[in-house]
Scaffold this motif. Structure first.
Motif, PDB file in Angstrom:
ATOM      1  N   TYR A 115       0.833  -1.202   0.000  1.00  0.00           N
ATOM      2  CA  TYR A 115       0.000   0.000   0.000  1.00  0.00           C
ATOM      3  C   TYR A 115       0.869   1.253   0.000  1.00  0.00           C
ATOM      4  CZ  TYR A 115      -3.533  -3.449   0.984  1.00  0.00           C
ATOM      5  OH  TYR A 115      -4.343  -4.546   0.898  1.00  0.00           O
ATOM      6  N   PHE A 116       1.988   1.193   0.704  1.00  0.00           N
ATOM      7  CA  PHE A 116       2.914   2.324   0.732  1.00  0.00           C
ATOM      8  C   PHE A 116       3.429   2.632  -0.668  1.00  0.00           C
ATOM      9  CE2 PHE A 116       7.332   3.881   1.065  1.00  0.00           C
ATOM     10  CZ  PHE A 116       7.092   5.080   1.715  1.00  0.00           C
ATOM     11  N   PHE A 117       3.771   1.578  -1.406  1.00  0.00           N
ATOM     12  CA  PHE A 117       4.295   1.748  -2.769  1.00  0.00           C
ATOM     13  C   PHE A 117       3.183   1.778  -3.818  1.00  0.00           C
ATOM     14  CE2 PHE A 117       8.151  -0.020  -0.688  1.00  0.00           C
ATOM     15  CZ  PHE A 117       9.003   1.015  -0.978  1.00  0.00           C
ATOM     16  N   ASP A 118       1.927   1.731  -3.392  1.00  0.00           N
ATOM     17  CA  ASP A 118       0.765   1.752  -4.285  1.00  0.00           C
ATOM     18  C   ASP A 118       0.823   0.602  -5.302  1.00  0.00           C
ATOM     19  OD1 ASP A 118      -1.685   2.657  -5.200  1.00  0.00           O
ATOM     20  OD2 ASP A 118      -0.790   4.046  -6.629  1.00  0.00           O
ATOM     21  N   LEU A 119       1.112  -0.593  -4.780  1.00  0.00           N
ATOM     22  CA  LEU A 119       1.215  -1.784  -5.620  1.00  0.00           C
ATOM     23  C   LEU A 119       0.312  -2.887  -5.085  1.00  0.00           C
ATOM     24  CD1 LEU A 119       5.102  -1.879  -6.064  1.00  0.00           C
ATOM     25  CD2 LEU A 119       3.416  -1.045  -7.699  1.00  0.00           C
ATOM     26  N   ASP A 120      -0.832  -2.526  -4.553  1.00  0.00           N
ATOM     27  CA  ASP A 120      -1.696  -3.499  -3.893  1.00  0.00           C
ATOM     28  C   ASP A 120      -2.275  -4.541  -4.847  1.00  0.00           C
ATOM     29  OD1 ASP A 120      -2.927  -1.067  -4.697  1.00  0.00           O
ATOM     30  OD2 ASP A 120      -4.757  -1.630  -3.670  1.00  0.00           O
ATOM     31  N   TYR A 121      -2.154  -4.351  -6.140  1.00  0.00           N
ATOM     32  CA  TYR A 121      -2.673  -5.300  -7.118  1.00  0.00           C
ATOM     33  C   TYR A 121      -1.603  -6.308  -7.569  1.00  0.00           C
ATOM     34  CZ  TYR A 121      -0.305  -1.933 -10.074  1.00  0.00           C
ATOM     35  OH  TYR A 121       0.641  -1.104 -10.614  1.00  0.00           O
ATOM     36  N   LEU A 122      -0.404  -6.238  -6.996  1.00  0.00           N
ATOM     37  CA  LEU A 122       0.698  -7.131  -7.357  1.00  0.00           C
ATOM     38  C   LEU A 122       1.073  -8.019  -6.171  1.00  0.00           C
ATOM     39  CD1 LEU A 122       2.855  -4.526  -9.285  1.00  0.00           C
ATOM     40  CD2 LEU A 122       1.377  -6.258 -10.268  1.00  0.00           C
ATOM     41  N   SER A 123       2.015  -8.945  -6.392  1.00  0.00           N
ATOM     42  CA  SER A 123       2.439  -9.836  -5.305  1.00  0.00           C
ATOM     43  C   SER A 123       3.936 -10.123  -5.402  1.00  0.00           C
ATOM     44  CB  SER A 123       1.660 -11.148  -5.376  1.00  0.00           C
ATOM     45  OG  SER A 123       1.946 -11.816  -6.591  1.00  0.00           O
ATOM     46  N   ASN A 124       4.455 -10.839  -4.399  1.00  0.00           N
ATOM     47  CA  ASN A 124       5.854 -11.262  -4.347  1.00  0.00           C
ATOM     48  C   ASN A 124       6.806 -10.077  -4.512  1.00  0.00           C
ATOM     49  OD1 ASN A 124       7.995 -12.989  -4.068  1.00  0.00           O
ATOM     50  ND2 ASN A 124       7.979 -13.681  -6.186  1.00  0.00           N
ATOM     51  N   TYR A 125       6.711  -9.140  -3.583  1.00  0.00           N
ATOM     52  CA  TYR A 125       7.480  -7.904  -3.635  1.00  0.00           C
ATOM     53  C   TYR A 125       8.924  -8.126  -3.215  1.00  0.00           C
ATOM     54  CZ  TYR A 125       2.714  -6.345  -3.401  1.00  0.00           C
ATOM     55  OH  TYR A 125       1.383  -6.183  -3.637  1.00  0.00           O
ATOM     56  N   LYS A 126       9.837  -7.544  -3.983  1.00  0.00           N
ATOM     57  CA  LYS A 126      11.246  -7.552  -3.627  1.00  0.00           C
ATOM     58  C   LYS A 126      11.794  -6.167  -3.930  1.00  0.00           C
ATOM     59  CE  LYS A 126      11.892 -12.407  -4.244  1.00  0.00           C
ATOM     60  NZ  LYS A 126      12.678 -13.487  -4.735  1.00  0.00           N
ATOM     61  N   GLY A 127      12.826  -5.783  -3.225  1.00  0.00           N
ATOM     62  CA  GLY A 127      13.384  -4.466  -3.445  1.00  0.00           C
ATOM     63  C   GLY A 127      14.867  -4.414  -3.175  1.00  0.00           C
ATOM     64  N   VAL A 128      15.476  -3.356  -3.642  1.00  0.00           N
ATOM     65  CA  VAL A 128      16.889  -3.104  -3.391  1.00  0.00           C
ATOM     66  C   VAL A 128      17.092  -1.593  -3.327  1.00  0.00           C
ATOM     67  CG1 VAL A 128      17.527  -3.185  -5.845  1.00  0.00           C
ATOM     68  CG2 VAL A 128      19.257  -3.637  -4.100  1.00  0.00           C
ATOM     69  N   LYS A 129      17.831  -1.182  -2.310  1.00  0.00           N
ATOM     70  CA  LYS A 129      18.165   0.226  -2.159  1.00  0.00           C
ATOM     71  C   LYS A 129      19.341   0.526  -3.079  1.00  0.00           C
ATOM     72  CE  LYS A 129      20.002   1.761   1.713  1.00  0.00           C
ATOM     73  NZ  LYS A 129      20.211   2.256   3.080  1.00  0.00           N
ATOM     74  N   LEU A 130      19.220   1.582  -3.860  1.00  0.00           N
ATOM     75  CA  LEU A 130      20.277   1.999  -4.781  1.00  0.00           C
ATOM     76  C   LEU A 130      21.037   3.176  -4.179  1.00  0.00           C
ATOM     77  CD1 LEU A 130      18.302   1.888  -8.148  1.00  0.00           C
ATOM     78  CD2 LEU A 130      19.805   0.145  -7.188  1.00  0.00           C
ATOM     79  N   PRO A 131      22.206   3.495  -4.723  1.00  0.00           N
ATOM     80  CA  PRO A 131      22.939   4.670  -4.234  1.00  0.00           C
ATOM     81  C   PRO A 131      22.109   5.942  -4.414  1.00  0.00           C
ATOM     82  CG  PRO A 131      24.327   3.340  -5.670  1.00  0.00           C
ATOM     83  CD  PRO A 131      22.942   2.784  -5.778  1.00  0.00           C
ATOM     84  N   LYS A 132      22.334   6.909  -3.524  1.00  0.00           N
ATOM     85  CA  LYS A 132      21.661   8.205  -3.645  1.00  0.00           C
ATOM     86  C   LYS A 132      22.148   8.907  -4.904  1.00  0.00           C
ATOM     87  CE  LYS A 132      21.001   8.973   1.272  1.00  0.00           C
ATOM     88  NZ  LYS A 132      21.323   9.814   2.424  1.00  0.00           N
ATOM     89  N   THR A 133      21.306   9.778  -5.423  1.00  0.00           N
ATOM     90  CA  THR A 133      21.699  10.569  -6.593  1.00  0.00           C
ATOM     91  C   THR A 133      22.695  11.636  -6.164  1.00  0.00           C
ATOM     92  OG1 THR A 133      19.994  12.261  -6.336  1.00  0.00           O
ATOM     93  CG2 THR A 133      19.382  10.273  -7.565  1.00  0.00           C
TER      94      THR A 133
END
Length: 130
Positions: free
Chosen positions: A21-39
């Motif tokens: 819900y935070f990422f507004d992806l409530d219609y998807l599943s199996n969430y994965k993420g990775v933090k990238l370097p700051k700009t």
């Protein structure tokens, strides 16, 4: 071509479903993420991978404020289905270390639309006309 030129080894980690819900992806599943370097402008970035009901993968690039609030989201990769010839229809992308983003949208009749983006000073994705 899915490429993050400035990262040799990125490792996605599972994200609890409560963040959909935070990422507004409530219609998807199996969430994965990775933090990238700051700009260069000290804007936080994160890649989120999730799956559609039919199993197709989507990939998003988010910009976040220093407080962790979402500033903007850009769809980097999605598969919209298959052509009559059985080829996937979707996007490919490339991001360099300066966060110059190139997305190539491929349509059913193999027409390629190239879009270039940059993150502006407020953390929003802006399309660069070339």
């Amino acid at each position: 071509m899915i490429s993050l030129i400035f990262l040799a080894d990125i490792k996605f980690i599972s994200i609890p479903a409560k963040f959909k819900y935070f990422f507004d992806l409530d219609y998807l599943s199996n969430y994965k993420g990775v933090k990238l370097p700051k700009t260069d402008l000290n804007i936080r970035t994160v890649l989120i991978s999730a799956y559609q009901e039919a199993g197709e993968k989507n990939l998003y690039l988010y910009t976040l404020s220093q407080k962790g609030e979402i500033i903007d989201r850009l769809i980097l990769f999605t598969i919209e289905g298959e052509t009559k010839q059985g080829n996937n229809v979707g996007d490919t992308f490339n991001i360099d270390k300066n966060y110059n983003i190139k997305i190539v949208e491929i349509s059913e009749n193999n027409i390629k639309i190239v879009k270039n983006y940059k993150i502006n000073t407020s953390g929003k994705f802006i399309e660069i006309k070339k």
